[in-house]
Design a protein around this motif. Sequence first.
Motif, short mmCIF file in Angstrom:
data_model
loop_
_atom_site.label_atom_id
_atom_site.label_comp_id
_atom_site.label_asym_id
_atom_site.label_seq_id
_atom_site.Cartn_x
_atom_site.Cartn_y
_atom_site.Cartn_z
N ASN A 85 0.82 -1.20 0.00
CA ASN A 85 0.00 0.00 0.00
C ASN A 85 0.86 1.26 0.00
O ASN A 85 0.43 2.30 0.48
N HIS A 109 6.16 0.75 2.73
CA HIS A 109 5.08 -0.09 3.21
C HIS A 109 5.40 -0.61 4.61
O HIS A 109 4.56 -0.54 5.52
N ARG A 110 6.61 -1.11 4.79
CA ARG A 110 7.02 -1.64 6.09
C ARG A 110 7.05 -0.52 7.14
O ARG A 110 6.63 -0.72 8.29
N GLN A 121 3.51 0.19 8.19
CA GLN A 121 2.94 -0.84 9.06
C GLN A 121 3.54 -0.76 10.47
O GLN A 121 2.83 -0.90 11.46
N ARG A 122 4.83 -0.51 10.55
CA ARG A 122 5.47 -0.38 11.86
C ARG A 122 4.89 0.82 12.60
O ARG A 122 4.62 0.76 13.80
N ALA A 134 1.91 2.04 12.21
CA ALA A 134 0.55 1.69 12.61
C ALA A 134 0.57 0.84 13.89
O ALA A 134 -0.28 1.02 14.78
N LEU A 135 1.52 -0.05 13.99
CA LEU A 135 1.62 -0.90 15.18
C LEU A 135 2.02 -0.08 16.41
O LEU A 135 1.46 -0.28 17.50
N ALA A 193 -4.33 -2.27 14.77
CA ALA A 193 -3.61 -1.78 13.60
C ALA A 193 -4.19 -2.33 12.30
O ALA A 193 -3.77 -1.93 11.22
N LEU A 197 -3.96 -5.54 11.34
CA LEU A 197 -3.02 -6.51 10.80
C LEU A 197 -3.21 -7.86 11.48
O LEU A 197 -3.82 -7.96 12.54
N SER A 230 1.83 -10.84 11.79
CA SER A 230 2.57 -9.75 11.14
C SER A 230 3.40 -8.97 12.14
O SER A 230 4.44 -8.40 11.77
N TYR A 253 8.14 -7.21 12.89
CA TYR A 253 8.67 -5.92 13.34
C TYR A 253 9.20 -5.96 14.76
O TYR A 253 10.13 -5.22 15.10
#
Length: 203
Positions: free
Chosen positions: A5, A12-13, A16-17, A19-20, A45, A47, A51, A55
């Motif tokens: 995304n 992207h990573r 996501q990190r 978001a977490l 998050a 996910l 996932s 991280y």
Amino acid sequence: MPRINAPTVAEHRAAQRRALLDAAREVLAEGSADDLGFAEVATRAGLARSSVYQYFKSRRDLIDALIEDSFPRWSERVQREMDAAGGPDRRVLAYVRANLDLVAEGEHAAASSLAALAPTARTTAESASLHRQLSTPLIAALTELGAVDAAATAELVNAVVHAATRQVEAGDDIAAVQARAAELIEPYVTLAATSGVRGNITP
């Protein structure tokens, strides 16, 4: 591989990190430190639980990442709002307002939960570093206003902020608390800015 995304895998990573970390901070801000597990964080998050392990290797690893992320964010927010405020009197008031905004947004509760979860030398060092980073621009503004002992005056300002923090966390309206804090501090900084008062608020 999951659907990307972002323009690149690295972005992207990173997203996501982020978001977490934001999800974990949300859990802590609600005062539910016991719920700071990978399942709850992943759900918030959006996910899969598996996932999270891409991280953070463990809950301890997640907590350390939160400490590393949270403390600088607080000082950067306060500094940014002070820088935008204008003169030294406005910067002092911006310092008070920004700190209380962060409390109302749950950042203080999250930081307190982190300290309780990880009462380590690292947490203590990060907290001390945050205090120094916050105090430096406040002391600079008070010095510019002519405070005889800017560091001591900064401690008094912080005493008001700490008392106001307790009121916000007890459920008082943030705008009302900020107004009360300003009622205590604004007369001094305004008089100092307009009259060159050094160290007291008596004309």
